[in-house]
Design a protein around this motif. Sequence first.
Motif, mmCIF file in Angstrom:
data_model
loop_
_atom_site.group_PDB
_atom_site.id
_atom_site.type_symbol
_atom_site.label_atom_id
_atom_site.label_comp_id
_atom_site.label_asym_id
_atom_site.label_seq_id
_atom_site.Cartn_x
_atom_site.Cartn_y
_atom_site.Cartn_z
ATOM 1 N N GLY A 56 0.796 -1.216 0.000
ATOM 2 C CA GLY A 56 0.000 0.000 0.000
ATOM 3 C C GLY A 56 0.832 1.270 0.000
ATOM 4 N N TYR A 57 0.869 1.939 -1.127
ATOM 5 C CA TYR A 57 1.505 3.261 -1.204
ATOM 6 C C TYR A 57 0.425 4.323 -1.011
ATOM 7 C CZ TYR A 57 6.061 1.592 -2.641
ATOM 8 O OH TYR A 57 7.297 0.995 -2.675
ATOM 9 N N ILE A 58 -0.247 4.227 0.113
ATOM 10 C CA ILE A 58 -1.291 5.169 0.496
ATOM 11 C C ILE A 58 -1.011 5.600 1.929
ATOM 12 C CG2 ILE A 58 -2.984 4.133 -1.069
ATOM 13 C CD1 ILE A 58 -4.253 2.751 1.355
ATOM 14 N N GLN A 59 -1.732 6.616 2.380
ATOM 15 C CA GLN A 59 -1.512 7.091 3.742
ATOM 16 C C GLN A 59 -1.745 5.954 4.734
ATOM 17 O OE1 GLN A 59 -4.173 10.173 5.074
ATOM 18 N NE2 GLN A 59 -3.017 10.535 6.928
ATOM 19 N N MET A 60 -0.776 5.795 5.623
ATOM 20 C CA MET A 60 -0.865 4.748 6.646
ATOM 21 C C MET A 60 -1.655 5.299 7.822
ATOM 22 S SD MET A 60 2.256 2.768 8.452
ATOM 23 C CE MET A 60 1.992 1.681 9.822
ATOM 24 N N ASN A 61 -2.865 4.766 8.011
ATOM 25 C CA ASN A 61 -3.679 5.105 9.171
ATOM 26 C C ASN A 61 -4.577 3.907 9.489
ATOM 27 O OD1 ASN A 61 -6.065 5.271 7.562
ATOM 28 N ND2 ASN A 61 -5.703 7.441 7.142
ATOM 29 N N ALA A 62 -5.270 3.967 10.589
ATOM 30 C CA ALA A 62 -6.066 2.829 11.057
ATOM 31 C C ALA A 62 -7.180 2.465 10.070
ATOM 32 C CB ALA A 62 -6.657 3.129 12.433
ATOM 33 N N GLY A 86 2.141 -4.396 3.681
ATOM 34 C CA GLY A 86 3.149 -3.399 4.001
ATOM 35 C C GLY A 86 2.766 -2.061 3.426
ATOM 36 N N PHE A 87 3.139 -0.999 4.122
ATOM 37 C CA PHE A 87 2.918 0.357 3.627
ATOM 38 C C PHE A 87 4.238 0.889 3.090
ATOM 39 C CE2 PHE A 87 -0.845 -0.037 6.204
ATOM 40 C CZ PHE A 87 -1.787 0.734 5.533
ATOM 41 N N GLY A 88 4.197 1.348 1.844
ATOM 42 C CA GLY A 88 5.387 1.900 1.222
ATOM 43 C C GLY A 88 5.462 3.389 1.416
ATOM 44 N N PRO A 89 6.647 3.889 1.353
ATOM 45 C CA PRO A 89 7.890 3.207 0.987
ATOM 46 C C PRO A 89 8.607 2.570 2.165
ATOM 47 C CG PRO A 89 8.298 5.557 1.120
ATOM 48 C CD PRO A 89 6.826 5.353 1.391
ATOM 49 N N ARG A 90 8.020 2.560 3.343
ATOM 50 C CA ARG A 90 8.750 2.121 4.529
ATOM 51 C C ARG A 90 9.209 0.671 4.486
ATOM 52 N NH1 ARG A 90 5.070 2.614 9.720
ATOM 53 N NH2 ARG A 90 6.725 1.361 10.555
ATOM 54 N N PHE A 91 8.524 -0.214 3.741
ATOM 55 C CA PHE A 91 8.936 -1.629 3.711
ATOM 56 C C PHE A 91 10.074 -1.895 2.735
ATOM 57 C CE2 PHE A 91 5.664 -1.423 0.402
ATOM 58 C CZ PHE A 91 6.313 -2.059 -0.641
ATOM 59 N N LEU A 92 10.461 -0.913 1.926
ATOM 60 C CA LEU A 92 11.430 -1.151 0.853
ATOM 61 C C LEU A 92 12.775 -1.673 1.339
ATOM 62 C CD1 LEU A 92 10.753 1.823 -1.570
ATOM 63 C CD2 LEU A 92 10.078 -0.569 -1.810
ATOM 64 N N HIS A 93 13.219 -1.262 2.507
ATOM 65 C CA HIS A 93 14.542 -1.663 2.982
ATOM 66 C C HIS A 93 14.509 -2.891 3.879
ATOM 67 C CE1 HIS A 93 16.360 1.754 1.117
ATOM 68 N NE2 HIS A 93 15.452 2.533 1.661
ATOM 69 N N SER A 94 13.349 -3.488 4.012
ATOM 70 C CA SER A 94 13.251 -4.702 4.822
ATOM 71 C C SER A 94 12.624 -5.800 3.964
ATOM 72 C CB SER A 94 12.440 -4.420 6.099
ATOM 73 O OG SER A 94 11.161 -3.895 5.758
ATOM 74 N N THR A 95 11.342 -6.017 4.114
ATOM 75 C CA THR A 95 10.695 -7.093 3.357
ATOM 76 C C THR A 95 10.721 -6.849 1.861
ATOM 77 O OG1 THR A 95 8.559 -6.030 3.732
ATOM 78 C CG2 THR A 95 9.179 -7.820 5.230
ATOM 79 N N GLY A 96 10.775 -5.599 1.438
ATOM 80 C CA GLY A 96 10.836 -5.291 0.011
ATOM 81 C C GLY A 96 12.014 -5.941 -0.678
ATOM 82 N N GLN A 97 13.108 -6.105 0.045
ATOM 83 C CA GLN A 97 14.279 -6.764 -0.531
ATOM 84 C C GLN A 97 14.019 -8.252 -0.780
ATOM 85 O OE1 GLN A 97 16.933 -4.891 -1.542
ATOM 86 N NE2 GLN A 97 15.464 -3.325 -0.955
ATOM 87 N N ALA A 98 13.258 -8.880 0.101
ATOM 88 C CA ALA A 98 12.923 -10.297 -0.089
ATOM 89 C C ALA A 98 11.984 -10.477 -1.279
ATOM 90 C CB ALA A 98 12.282 -10.863 1.177
ATOM 91 N N TYR A 99 11.068 -9.539 -1.482
ATOM 92 C CA TYR A 99 10.137 -9.640 -2.611
ATOM 93 C C TYR A 99 10.895 -9.674 -3.928
ATOM 94 C CZ TYR A 99 6.724 -7.857 0.818
ATOM 95 O OH TYR A 99 5.940 -7.660 1.916
ATOM 96 N N LYS A 100 11.942 -8.878 -4.002
ATOM 97 C CA LYS A 100 12.680 -8.739 -5.261
ATOM 98 C C LYS A 100 13.826 -9.738 -5.373
ATOM 99 C CE LYS A 100 11.713 -3.974 -4.762
ATOM 100 N NZ LYS A 100 12.100 -3.499 -3.482
ATOM 101 N N GLY A 101 14.390 -10.157 -4.241
ATOM 102 C CA GLY A 101 15.563 -11.009 -4.290
ATOM 103 C C GLY A 101 15.325 -12.437 -3.891
ATOM 104 N N GLY A 102 14.211 -12.711 -3.269
ATOM 105 C CA GLY A 102 13.921 -14.068 -2.835
ATOM 106 C C GLY A 102 13.350 -14.900 -3.970
ATOM 107 N N PRO A 103 12.840 -16.076 -3.625
ATOM 108 C CA PRO A 103 12.258 -16.935 -4.665
ATOM 109 C C PRO A 103 11.023 -16.270 -5.287
ATOM 110 C CG PRO A 103 11.776 -17.808 -2.481
ATOM 111 C CD PRO A 103 12.726 -16.649 -2.299
ATOM 112 N N ASN A 104 10.700 -16.669 -6.500
ATOM 113 C CA ASN A 104 9.556 -16.100 -7.213
ATOM 114 C C ASN A 104 8.265 -16.771 -6.752
ATOM 115 O OD1 ASN A 104 7.933 -14.713 -8.947
ATOM 116 N ND2 ASN A 104 8.789 -15.558 -10.820
ATOM 117 N N SER A 105 7.929 -16.546 -5.494
ATOM 118 C CA SER A 105 6.727 -17.171 -4.931
ATOM 119 C C SER A 105 5.713 -16.142 -4.456
ATOM 120 C CB SER A 105 7.106 -18.115 -3.791
ATOM 121 O OG SER A 105 7.854 -17.418 -2.807
#
Length: 174
Positions: A56-62, A86-105
């Motif tokens: 979600g690249y939208i405002q993070m709120n409840a 995950g709310f972007g861009p904050r996930f890019l340096h954590s789980t975002g790396q697994a999305y792009k570098g991990g297995p294609n699952s």
Amino acid sequence: MPAETPVVEDSGIKLFTDEINAAELAKAAAGDNSLAGYLKAHLARIKQGDYFAVLGYIQMNAEHEQVLQAIRHTVRDKKGVATVLGFGPRFLHSTGQAYKGGPNSGVFLQITCDDSVALPVPGQKFTFGVVKAAQARGDFQVLAERGRRALRVHLGSNLKAGLAALASAIQKAV
């Protein structure tokens, strides 16, 4: 930002993806060029052992988190797979790396919108909304370059209505 051409536009909601995903989704949608039709085609690509990620690249709120969690739970329950939000861009340096570098699952649903206020970046000719849009597009481009199953849903300027329409279309799609 360069102009983009959506693969589908339905009730003000636009869907974007790369050429390879677009061809696969068009074939699977079998002429159903609606939001629900393309979401159904996209979600049908989830197989046992995959996971579904809502980016979600939208405002993070409840309120927004509640809607996105409901979407995630719907897919989890109907498809029987692990899901993540995950709310972007904050996930890019954590789980975002697994999305792009991990297995294609992973099967990815990126959600963007137009900002309601054009807040300028001090000393620049662009707004924070342009920065956020560039981050979302860049993230999506890397997913596409890595051959990931990815679809971007752009909700436009009425975020509340767009989220409601998306949640309804996901219910129909699964």
